[in-house]
Every structure is written in C-alpha cells, then in structure tokens.
Design a protein around this motif. Structure first.
Motif, mmCIF file in Angstrom:
data_model
loop_
_atom_site.group_PDB
_atom_site.id
_atom_site.type_symbol
_atom_site.label_atom_id
_atom_site.label_comp_id
_atom_site.label_asym_id
_atom_site.label_seq_id
_atom_site.Cartn_x
_atom_site.Cartn_y
_atom_site.Cartn_z
ATOM 1 N N PHE A 144 0.818 -1.206 0.000
ATOM 2 C CA PHE A 144 0.000 0.000 0.000
ATOM 3 C C PHE A 144 0.858 1.265 0.000
ATOM 4 C CE2 PHE A 144 -2.933 -3.219 1.307
ATOM 5 C CZ PHE A 144 -4.135 -2.839 0.742
ATOM 6 N N GLY A 145 2.130 1.119 -0.404
ATOM 7 C CA GLY A 145 2.971 2.284 -0.650
ATOM 8 C C GLY A 145 3.663 2.868 0.567
ATOM 9 N N ILE A 146 3.793 2.094 1.654
ATOM 10 C CA ILE A 146 4.500 2.578 2.840
ATOM 11 C C ILE A 146 5.907 1.979 2.858
ATOM 12 C CG2 ILE A 146 4.579 2.512 5.357
ATOM 13 C CD1 ILE A 146 1.583 2.696 5.401
ATOM 14 N N HIS A 147 6.899 2.838 3.101
ATOM 15 C CA HIS A 147 8.295 2.403 3.160
ATOM 16 C C HIS A 147 8.976 3.091 4.336
ATOM 17 C CE1 HIS A 147 12.625 2.822 1.470
ATOM 18 N NE2 HIS A 147 12.532 1.751 2.250
ATOM 19 N N ASN A 148 9.465 2.301 5.281
ATOM 20 C CA ASN A 148 10.191 2.808 6.447
ATOM 21 C C ASN A 148 11.576 2.180 6.483
ATOM 22 O OD1 ASN A 148 7.794 4.088 7.158
ATOM 23 N ND2 ASN A 148 7.203 2.516 8.638
ATOM 24 N N ASN A 172 16.972 7.503 9.772
ATOM 25 C CA ASN A 172 15.692 6.869 9.460
ATOM 26 C C ASN A 172 15.031 7.630 8.315
ATOM 27 O OD1 ASN A 172 16.132 5.229 11.727
ATOM 28 N ND2 ASN A 172 15.034 6.620 13.070
ATOM 29 N N PHE A 173 14.262 6.907 7.515
ATOM 30 C CA PHE A 173 13.630 7.522 6.343
ATOM 31 C C PHE A 173 12.231 6.939 6.178
ATOM 32 C CE2 PHE A 173 12.923 7.777 1.683
ATOM 33 C CZ PHE A 173 13.030 9.163 1.535
ATOM 34 N N PHE A 174 11.238 7.815 5.917
ATOM 35 C CA PHE A 174 9.838 7.401 5.842
ATOM 36 C C PHE A 174 9.224 7.928 4.551
ATOM 37 C CE2 PHE A 174 11.180 7.929 10.187
ATOM 38 C CZ PHE A 174 10.760 6.769 10.810
ATOM 39 N N GLU A 175 8.674 7.000 3.763
ATOM 40 C CA GLU A 175 7.999 7.340 2.510
ATOM 41 C C GLU A 175 6.576 6.805 2.540
ATOM 42 O OE1 GLU A 175 10.822 7.600 -1.327
ATOM 43 O OE2 GLU A 175 10.757 5.613 -0.409
ATOM 44 N N GLN A 176 5.668 7.545 1.922
ATOM 45 C CA GLN A 176 4.272 7.115 1.851
ATOM 46 C C GLN A 176 3.591 7.847 0.714
ATOM 47 O OE1 GLN A 176 2.219 7.519 5.570
ATOM 48 N NE2 GLN A 176 0.320 6.636 4.828
ATOM 49 N N ILE A 177 2.724 7.160 -0.005
ATOM 50 C CA ILE A 177 2.022 7.766 -1.129
ATOM 51 C C ILE A 177 1.183 8.940 -0.635
ATOM 52 C CG2 ILE A 177 0.252 7.375 -2.881
ATOM 53 C CD1 ILE A 177 1.202 4.510 -3.102
ATOM 54 N N GLY A 178 1.344 10.095 -1.278
ATOM 55 C CA GLY A 178 0.576 11.275 -0.936
ATOM 56 C C GLY A 178 1.170 12.121 0.175
ATOM 57 N N ILE A 179 2.315 11.684 0.748
ATOM 58 C CA ILE A 179 2.961 12.413 1.838
ATOM 59 C C ILE A 179 4.397 12.709 1.432
ATOM 60 C CG2 ILE A 179 3.617 12.392 4.274
ATOM 61 C CD1 ILE A 179 0.653 12.308 3.994
ATOM 62 N N GLN A 257 2.829 9.672 7.580
ATOM 63 C CA GLN A 257 1.655 10.463 7.958
ATOM 64 C C GLN A 257 1.588 10.672 9.469
ATOM 65 O OE1 GLN A 257 -2.086 8.816 6.656
ATOM 66 N NE2 GLN A 257 -3.299 10.468 7.578
ATOM 67 N N THR A 258 1.912 9.632 10.236
ATOM 68 C CA THR A 258 1.899 9.769 11.696
ATOM 69 C C THR A 258 2.925 10.803 12.151
ATOM 70 O OG1 THR A 258 1.217 7.459 11.904
ATOM 71 C CG2 THR A 258 2.127 8.503 13.859
ATOM 72 N N LEU A 259 4.111 10.784 11.545
ATOM 73 C CA LEU A 259 5.119 11.784 11.882
ATOM 74 C C LEU A 259 4.698 13.170 11.409
ATOM 75 C CD1 LEU A 259 8.358 9.761 11.022
ATOM 76 C CD2 LEU A 259 7.485 10.328 13.290
#
Length: 424
Positions: A144-148, A172-179, A257-259
C-alpha cells in the motif's frame, strides 16, 4: 507528569481494566492447553537433567535484559572452565505482527562473573572503554505504498564500576504515497547499572527531522530476577524467570503520515520471560499506551515455545485494542478490536562452520472488526561469524498480518533486517 497526561479522561482506569481483563481471559485460555501438553511431554527428561546437573556452583548473579536481534548471547560461567551458557533467541514480539514497533523486546543474558579481589596494585582504568558497536538495519515495505527505513548504530561503553553507557544515533527515512518523505536522525544517550539485585536502564535523547520540529524521546526499564537460573553442566539454561517494567515516550514512528501529524506516545507495561525447562520457554508482555491525539491502547503478546533438537514448535497470541479508530486522521493503525493467533514451525542449525540459519513458517488467523482472515508469515535469518570479534545477521520476513485497515483488500508486508556486531 504522568498524572497530568491521564487527568483528561476520568474513565480511563476503568476502561483499561476492562480491556486488560478481556485480553488476558482470551490470552491465557488459548495457551493453557498447549502449556500443559508441553510441560508433560518431557517431564521425565527434565527430571533427569535437574538430577544430574550441579548448577549451584555455576549460578550467576541474575539474568539481565533481553536485547535486539542477536541470535545467541554467550557468557562464561567460570573463567577457569572451558564452557559457556547459550541462551535462546527470542524471535516473537509484537513487532513480528506489527512493524510499527521497531525494536524487539530484549533477550535474557547472563552477566560475566565478578573478578576476584587482588592485593596487587592495578593500573589506573580509563574513564570509559568502548566494548562493542551494534548497528541495526530494518527496511519495511508493504503493498500500500509505505516504506520505512531504519539504520541505527549503538556504541556501548563500560565504566570502571561495571556500569554501561550507550550512545545511539543513525538515520531513518519514511515514505508514503501522498505524503512528502521525512528523514530523521535519532540521538540518544543511555545508562545501565544495578541497585542491589535490580537492574536499571534509562535513556533520553532527541529526534531531529528534516522538515518537522525536534521531538524528545526517553525510556526506562526496571528488571528483577524472580526465579534464580538453573544451568546444566554443558552450560544449557534450564530454568529461570525474569520480570521487567518498561516505560517509553517519543514520536510514534509508524509511517510518514503519523510523523507529519506529530503524533507522540507514552507506552508502559511489564515483560515476563520464563524458561520453564531446558526446551520450553514463555514470553509475555503487556503495553498500555496514551497518545498525543488523546487516543489510548491496550496491547498484549504471548509466545509459548518448545524445542525438539534443531526444530521448534510455538504458539503466538497478539491482541490490540484502541479507544478510538483514528487511522484516517492521525495516520496509524488503531483498531478497536484486533487479535492474531498462529502456530509456528521452525528449524535452526549450522549450514557451515561460520554460518547459522533459521527458517520458520506460521499459520493462523487474524480478526479485525469482527471479521476473520488467514494469518501467514514466513521468516528466514542467518548469522555469519566473520571473525572472533565480528558477527553479522541478515534476515527476511513476509507476513499478511495487517498493520493498517485495507478495507478488505489483501495485505502483504515485507521486512529486510540486519545487524552488524563488532566487539573490542
């Protein structure tokens, strides 16, 4: 400070009590029958082990914490003897069902015995000695496009009085669709020591983000030995019981998104590790959580494991309940009613002299919002001893256990994990 956090919700204590009782009822009923069978299955063998092992002379002060991704921790029983104690790797944790909690619970370890006193003058010891560097790596993705991504080295120093200092940092690196992607540099300094027979560990630091304000993080643990360990002549841990109380606070690194929403959380609760006999162990944990968006949670996990030579059989149970489902607004998985149970079969052994691997598969069910679905997971991990002072782990796991509400669509999560340990 804690009183202020909970003062806004007068019914929180009643709600926690009700949820905890609900979780524990299901929790222990589910594993009780398997525990009875396992205890009886090898009763005669265990009795022979206890009868012939004179472990009292090798009994160390206490079992200390359970830590991170190490497959084995080996500590000398007696410096005049040529064998050591090998402790089991605890692979089960809420993280294995829910990648939102990035650090597995610790493994029991046995400390080195104290050196005998000497009347000869000793050279002056340095203020702190670097003992080891442990670098943890974790890369989580899903469909669903989440990458941590987490890369975190920890430097461990020993003080002249035997206490330890830890310095942890990394990227640390955080990727998410639309963010928009978020990068993070954690900085934390910790201390570990003992007061009598109780082990204490504390740490505090700051998380620095590329486009968000800094956030404070802290954690503490108090750990006590309830049942002294019994050790066989070959160095095998036969029994022992550890209980710890844990508290942590910091940004909730669930996804981008949480961050982005600057969600922070307090989590606190006990851990229990019980080595029932040589081949049987039980781990259980309970966590209560309170979030900056005024949400709250109760999370529990238990694992009962039985070894049969190089093979093992385990039963896992994970429950999770939130006061409110805020996934759409806050960004994190917050189910009002979620649990997972499965059975796991695993093999672990040496492939070659310097390489040890573990393969496991689990099959069970998960329930979310009253609907059941299959829960499957596959995991592999290998440990390579590159030199007497350098070891490296590399693992991969796939699971369809949810960490978000997908609206009925199939979920799949992948994790690539590693650890490099250098001792000095």
């Amino acid at each position: 400070m804690m009183a202020n956090i909970f003062s806004d919700n007068s019914g929180l204590i009643y709600k926690y009590t009700k949820l905890i009782w609900k979780c524990l009822q299901f929790h222990w009923l589910a594993i009780l029958s398997l525990g009875i069978w396992i205890s009886l299955a090898d009763k005669s063998q265990a009795n022979q082990i206890y009868k012939h092992s004179d472990s009292s002379s090798k009994l160390l002060e206490k079992i200390t914490s359970i830590n991170d991704l190490e497959q084995f921790d080996i500590f000398p029983v007696n410096e005049n003897e040529n064998h050591s104690i090998t402790l089991p790797y605890l692979i089960a944790a809420p993280e294995n069902f829910n990648p939102s909690l990035q650090i597995p619970p610790p493994l029991p370890e046995l400390p080195k015995p104290s050196q005998p006193s000497s009347t000869t003058a000793e050279p002056e010891k340095p203020l702190a000695v670097l003992e080891n560097i442990q670098t943890d790596f974790r890369n989580d993705t899903d469909n669903f496009g989440i990458h941590n991504l987490f890369i975190e080295p920890t430097f461990q120093f020993r003080l002249p009085n035997g206490n330890k200092i830890f310095v942890k940092t990394g990227f640390n690196f955080f990727e998410q669709i639309g963010i928009e992607s978020i990068s993070n540099i954690p900085i934390q300094i910790g201390w570990q020591g003992k007061v009598g027979d109780v082990k204490l560990q504390t740490a505090a630091g700051v998380d620095i983000f590329n486009r968000l304000p800094p956030a404070i993080n802290l954690n503490a643990q108090v750990e006590a030995l309830i049942i002294p360990p019994k050790v066989s002549d070959s160095g095998q841990l036969l029994s022992g019981l550890i209980v710890s109380v844990n508290v942590e606070q910091g940004p909730y690194k669930f996804n981008a998104q949480t961050l982005e929403n600057q969600i922070t959380a307090w989590r606190f609760g006990p851990n229990l590790y019980w080595q029932i006999d040589r081949d049987t162990s039980l781990f259980s944990s309970l966590r209560l959580g309170n979030y900056s968006d005024r949400n709250s949670e109760v999370q529990s996990f238990s694992r009962l494991e039985r070894k049969f030579g190089q093979f093992s059989l385990a039963a896992n149970l994970f429950t999770w309940s939130y006061d409110r489902n805020l996934e759409r607004t806050s960004g994190y998985f917050s189910p009002p009613d979620f649990f997972v149970y499965n059975a796991e079969v695993a093999w672990e052994g040496e492939v070659v002299n310097f390489l040890r691997c573990r393969l496991s598969a689990s099959l069970g069910q998960q329930r979310l919002n009253g609907e059941f679905d299959n829960a499957n997971a596959y995991q592999t991990r290998c440990t390579a001893k590159l030199s007497p002072s350098i070891e490296a782990d590399l693992g991969y796991s796939f699971s369809n256990v949810r960490n978000q509400d997908t609206g009925g669509s199939a979920y799949g999560g992948n994790s690539l994990t590693g650890q490099l340990r250098v001792k000095f």
